[in-house]
Every structure is written in structure tokens, then in C-alpha cells.
Design an enzyme around this catalytic site. Structure first.
Site, mmCIF file in Angstrom:
data_model
loop_
_atom_site.group_PDB
_atom_site.id
_atom_site.type_symbol
_atom_site.label_atom_id
_atom_site.label_comp_id
_atom_site.label_asym_id
_atom_site.label_seq_id
_atom_site.Cartn_x
_atom_site.Cartn_y
_atom_site.Cartn_z
ATOM 1 N N GLU A 139 1.632 1.820 -3.524
ATOM 2 C CA GLU A 139 0.378 2.244 -4.178
ATOM 3 C C GLU A 139 0.074 3.700 -3.848
ATOM 4 O O GLU A 139 -0.402 4.454 -4.689
ATOM 5 C CB GLU A 139 -0.768 1.320 -3.739
ATOM 6 C CG GLU A 139 -0.604 -0.086 -4.323
ATOM 7 C CD GLU A 139 -1.597 -1.090 -3.754
ATOM 8 O OE1 GLU A 139 -1.745 -1.140 -2.517
ATOM 9 O OE2 GLU A 139 -2.209 -1.825 -4.543
ATOM 10 N N GLU B 43 2.677 -8.324 -1.654
ATOM 11 C CA GLU B 43 1.435 -8.974 -1.209
ATOM 12 C C GLU B 43 1.450 -10.472 -1.485
ATOM 13 O O GLU B 43 0.825 -11.242 -0.757
ATOM 14 C CB GLU B 43 0.223 -8.326 -1.900
ATOM 15 C CG GLU B 43 -0.123 -6.931 -1.402
ATOM 16 C CD GLU B 43 0.645 -5.816 -2.099
ATOM 17 O OE1 GLU B 43 1.629 -6.109 -2.817
ATOM 18 O OE2 GLU B 43 0.264 -4.646 -1.924
ATOM 19 N N GLY C 255 0.822 -1.220 0.000
ATOM 20 C CA GLY C 255 0.000 0.000 0.000
ATOM 21 C C GLY C 255 0.855 1.269 0.000
ATOM 22 O O GLY C 255 0.415 2.314 -0.467
HETATM 23 N N1 DAK Z 1 2.166 -3.852 8.897
HETATM 24 C C1 DAK Z 1 2.299 -3.873 10.256
HETATM 25 N N2 DAK Z 1 3.493 -3.844 10.863
HETATM 26 C C2 DAK Z 1 4.596 -3.801 10.098
HETATM 27 C C3 DAK Z 1 4.525 -3.774 8.688
HETATM 28 C C4 DAK Z 1 3.226 -3.802 8.086
HETATM 29 N N3 DAK Z 1 3.049 -3.740 6.782
HETATM 30 N N4 DAK Z 1 5.790 -3.744 8.206
HETATM 31 C C5 DAK Z 1 6.610 -3.728 9.283
HETATM 32 N N5 DAK Z 1 5.904 -3.779 10.426
HETATM 33 C C6 DAK Z 1 6.375 -3.779 11.791
HETATM 34 C C7 DAK Z 1 6.988 -5.132 12.129
HETATM 35 O O1 DAK Z 1 5.990 -6.059 12.517
HETATM 36 C C8 DAK Z 1 7.910 -4.758 13.282
HETATM 37 O O2 DAK Z 1 7.128 -4.589 14.425
HETATM 38 P P1 DAK Z 1 7.568 -5.243 15.859
HETATM 39 O O3 DAK Z 1 7.740 -6.683 15.582
HETATM 40 O O4 DAK Z 1 8.865 -4.534 16.172
HETATM 41 O O5 DAK Z 1 6.434 -4.908 16.775
HETATM 42 C C9 DAK Z 1 8.421 -3.374 12.877
HETATM 43 O O6 DAK Z 1 7.476 -2.867 11.915
HETATM 44 C C10 DAK Z 1 9.782 -3.430 12.202
HETATM 45 O O7 DAK Z 1 9.701 -4.361 11.152
HETATM 46 P P2 DAK Z 1 10.792 -5.534 10.948
HETATM 47 O O8 DAK Z 1 11.361 -5.973 12.246
HETATM 48 O O9 DAK Z 1 10.162 -6.572 10.088
HETATM 49 O O10 DAK Z 1 11.917 -4.737 10.153
HETATM 50 P P3 DAK Z 1 12.975 -5.300 9.120
HETATM 51 O O11 DAK Z 1 13.911 -4.168 8.867
HETATM 52 O O12 DAK Z 1 13.538 -6.620 9.572
HETATM 53 O O13 DAK Z 1 12.149 -5.620 7.779
HETATM 54 C C11 DAK Z 1 10.490 -5.108 6.053
HETATM 55 C C12 DAK Z 1 11.554 -4.563 7.078
HETATM 56 C C13 DAK Z 1 9.806 -3.896 5.452
HETATM 57 C C14 DAK Z 1 11.205 -5.912 4.952
HETATM 58 C C15 DAK Z 1 9.495 -6.036 6.818
HETATM 59 O O14 DAK Z 1 9.011 -5.338 7.967
HETATM 60 C C16 DAK Z 1 8.325 -6.445 5.961
HETATM 61 O O15 DAK Z 1 8.442 -7.343 5.126
HETATM 62 N N6 DAK Z 1 7.162 -5.823 6.182
HETATM 63 C C17 DAK Z 1 5.932 -6.167 5.537
HETATM 64 C C18 DAK Z 1 5.887 -5.627 4.133
HETATM 65 C C19 DAK Z 1 4.628 -6.014 3.410
HETATM 66 O O16 DAK Z 1 4.334 -7.197 3.235
HETATM 67 N N7 DAK Z 1 3.839 -5.030 2.973
HETATM 68 C C20 DAK Z 1 2.641 -5.262 2.248
HETATM 69 C C21 DAK Z 1 1.483 -5.235 3.199
HETATM 70 S S1 DAK Z 1 -0.052 -5.685 2.378
HETATM 71 C C22 DAK Z 1 -6.907 -3.078 0.607
HETATM 72 C C23 DAK Z 1 -6.099 -2.843 -0.507
HETATM 73 C C24 DAK Z 1 -4.728 -2.843 -0.353
HETATM 74 C C25 DAK Z 1 -4.129 -3.099 0.842
HETATM 75 C C26 DAK Z 1 -4.938 -3.292 1.937
HETATM 76 C C27 DAK Z 1 -6.328 -3.273 1.838
HETATM 77 N N8 DAK Z 1 -8.333 -3.156 0.436
HETATM 78 C C28 DAK Z 1 -8.905 -3.373 -0.907
HETATM 79 C C29 DAK Z 1 -9.229 -2.993 1.581
HETATM 80 C C30 DAK Z 1 -2.684 -3.174 0.944
HETATM 81 C C31 DAK Z 1 -2.073 -4.273 1.409
HETATM 82 C C32 DAK Z 1 -0.645 -4.243 1.768
HETATM 83 O O17 DAK Z 1 0.044 -3.247 1.683
#
Ligand code: DAK
Length: 258
Positions: free
Chosen positions: A112, A132, A109
Site C-alpha cells: 500500500e 491480510e 501495508g
Molecule cells: N509484522 C511484524 N513482524 C514481522 C512482519 C510483520 N508484518 N513480517 C515479518 N516479521 C518478522 C517475523 O515475525 C520474524 O521475526 P522473529 O520471529 O525473527 O522475531 C522476522 O520478521 C522474519 O520473518 P520470518 O521468519 O517470517 O521470515 P520468512 O522469510 O520465513 O517469511 C514473510 C517472510 C514476509 C513471508 C513472513 O514474515 C510473513 O508472512 N510476514 C507477514 C506478512 C503479512 O502478513 N503482512 C501483512 C501485515 S497486515 C490499518 C490499515 C492497514 C494496515 C494496518 C492498519 N489501519 C486502518 C489502522 C496494514 C496491515 C498489514 O499490512
């Protein structure tokens, strides 16, 4: 000014600045953060003294996507009822140009949202992706559409299907961003771009933005027609007379927004 919990806002030299402020979650876009961002965007859009808007995060993360913790147990009904997308979609209603200053993670997001802005200035450390697929879903806020238009089918497929992350330099090559600068300089560059645009003829900026966006959103013929209509419309403005007059008289134009 409303009491924002997830963003910081300020105005400087005609530019409205919104800074995501959830450092512990790498600026994950919670519904509340999105709501506040859109509120601030509309507030800036309504202020005559603001000519452009800048959205940024931290050096470490522009935004790591929607908040996975808030989505993880959601049912399809919860997602359908969620106001994340209606809120997100409101960004398209903003008339003033929005520039994203991106550093570090710009994922899901977050990417996006950056693509919903009109221009992107990135630091050399910026990383762009649609991860995603790692969560068993696909982008849902324009990631398959805007991304494909920006970078082309081959690269978009790889990003959406195999979590390819683009470096800032690759994002520049593929047309996702306008500039890439060292981390110490990207924000200043984005600000100076916003500040310059903020002092240009407001009506022409508004209609120019609208016309360029039409190229994304409509078939070419419809986009061209709309562009022409806006072009003609500007000849009813004082700024058009002032701009052309100033050129001929070799002086700086004074814009009135009329
Ligand atoms: N959400 C919640 N918390 C997050 C997060 C996220 N997207 N990304 C990171 N954090 C949090 C981690 O859980 C961690 O929290 P604690 O464990 O310390 O409490 C903290 O931020 C630091 O993250 P990391 O420890 O993981 O840090 P690193 O440097 O090791 O890694 C990283 C960084 C960015 C590679 C990793 O955090 C990661 O992979 N994050 C997730 C990235 C991701 O998958 N993003 C996509 C999310 S899905 C919708 C339409 C669209 C969407 C939603 C709804 N509708 C139609 C209703 C969109 C969806 C998305 O974006």
C-alpha cells in the site's frame, strides 16, 4: 536533522533518500517507522534543493506490511484511535514525486505504501501481495482501491481474497511497477530516474504529479478540468517561457522554479 531510529536518510544530487531500517522485522511498518518516514518526506518536500524523493528498504524486504505484533491484540477502538492511517494518508500531501525502489517482500501495508508512491522500480526478486486475508482482515490503507485501479478487478480480487503474490515480472505486466531490473541494478535505476526528474522544471513536475493523481481520485470530467487549470497556470511561470525558449533556441533550459 531529527534522530531517526527506524529509517536512514540522505540527500544526493537533488534526491532525498529514505531507507527503512528495521531489518530484523523485515521492515514492518511500525507506527514509529511510519511517523519518521512521513516526517522525513515533509522535510524533503520543504527543501528547494530536493526535486524528488526515493523510498527504499533492503534487498530482502521493502516492507512486510504493518507490524502484526503491534496490531495483534488491538481492539476496534485501538485501531480507530491509532494514528497509523492519518500518518499514512499524509503521504498524499507530498508535492514532490516519490519513487519506491522495491526488492524482496512488498506486502500488505508495504505494498500500500509502494502504491502511494508515484512510481515503482523493482528488483527481479520483488514479491507484491496483500496477505491480510491470512490474518482475517482486509487491506485498510488503500490496498483494495489503488490495487484495483492499477492491476484491474480480476487480479486484485485474487490478491485480496486468496493472497495471490505477484512476481516482479507479473507486477510489470499488470502495470503496478515501471521497471524490473536485476537485484544489483534496481536501486541505481530508481535513483537515476529520481535524479533526472529532480532536475526538471519543478512547477511542471509538481502540477503534473497532481494532475496524474487526479485521474485516480476523481471522475474523468473533474480530472480533465483540473488538468486544464494546471496547464493554463504554468503559462504564468518563468519556467514555461524558459522551457519553450530553450527549445526554440536549441539550448538546455535552466529551471528556476518560478
Ligand atoms: N509484522 C511484524 N513482524 C514481522 C512482519 C510483520 N508484518 N513480517 C515479518 N516479521 C518478522 C517475523 O515475525 C520474524 O521475526 P522473529 O520471529 O525473527 O522475531 C522476522 O520478521 C522474519 O520473518 P520470518 O521468519 O517470517 O521470515 P520468512 O522469510 O520465513 O517469511 C514473510 C517472510 C514476509 C513471508 C513472513 O514474515 C510473513 O508472512 N510476514 C507477514 C506478512 C503479512 O502478513 N503482512 C501483512 C501485515 S497486515 C490499518 C490499515 C492497514 C494496515 C494496518 C492498519 N489501519 C486502518 C489502522 C496494514 C496491515 C498489514 O499490512
Amino acid at each position: 536533522m531529527p534522530d531517526y531510529q527506524n529509517i536512514l536518510v540522505e540527500t544526493k544530487e537533488g534526491v532525498g533518500i529514505i531507507r527503512f531500517n528495521r531489518p530484523k522485522a523485515l521492515n514492518a511498518l511500525s507506527p514509529q517507522l511510519m511517523k519518521e518516514t512521513v516526517m522525513a518526506l515533509f522535510a524533503f518536500d520543504a527543501q528547494d534543493e530536493i526535486g524528488a524523493i526515493l523510498i527504499t528498504g533492503s534487498d530482502k524486504a521493502f516492507a512486510a506490511g504493518a507490524d502484526i505484533k503491534e496490531m495483534s491484540t488491538a481492539s476496534v477502538i485501538d485501531m480507530l484511535k491509532s494514528d497509523f492511517i492519518p500518518t499514512f494518508a499524509k503521504i498524499r500531501e507530498i508535492k514532490k514525486p516519490i519513487i519506491a525502489a522495491v526488492s524482496g517482500w512488498c506486502l500488505g501495508g508495504g505494498n500500500e505504501l509502494a502504491m502511494s508512491c508515484d512510481m515503482v522500480v523493482a528488483s527481479e526478486t520483488a514479491k507484491f501481495g496483500q496477505p491480510e486475508i491470512n490474518l482475517g482482515v482486509i487491506p485498510g490503507a488503500g490496498g483494495t482501491q489503488r490495487l484495483t485501479k492499477a492491476v484491474g478487478k480480476a487480479i486484485a480480487m485474487e490478491m485480496v481474497l486468496n493472497n495471490r503474490t505477484l512476481t516482479a515480472q507479473e507486477a510489470l505486466e499488470y502495470g503496478l511497477v515501471n521497471y524490473v531490473l536485476p537485484i544489483e541494478e534496481y536501486f541505481e535505476k530508481a535513483f537515476s530516474l529520481a535524479q533526472k526528474i529532480a532536475h526538471r522544471a519543478p512547477l511542471a513536475v509538481q502540477l503534473g504529479k497532481e494532475a496524474v493523481n487526479k485521474a485516480f481520485e476523481t471522475f474523468l470530467a473533474e480530472g480533465l478540468e483540473d488538468e486544464l487549470r494546471s496547464f493554463y497556470l504554468l503559462f504564468a511561470s518563468e519556467d514555461q517561457k524558459e522551457g519553450m525558449g530553450a527549445f526554440i533556441e536549441k539550448r538546455k533550459a535552466e529551471w528556476k522554479g518560478r
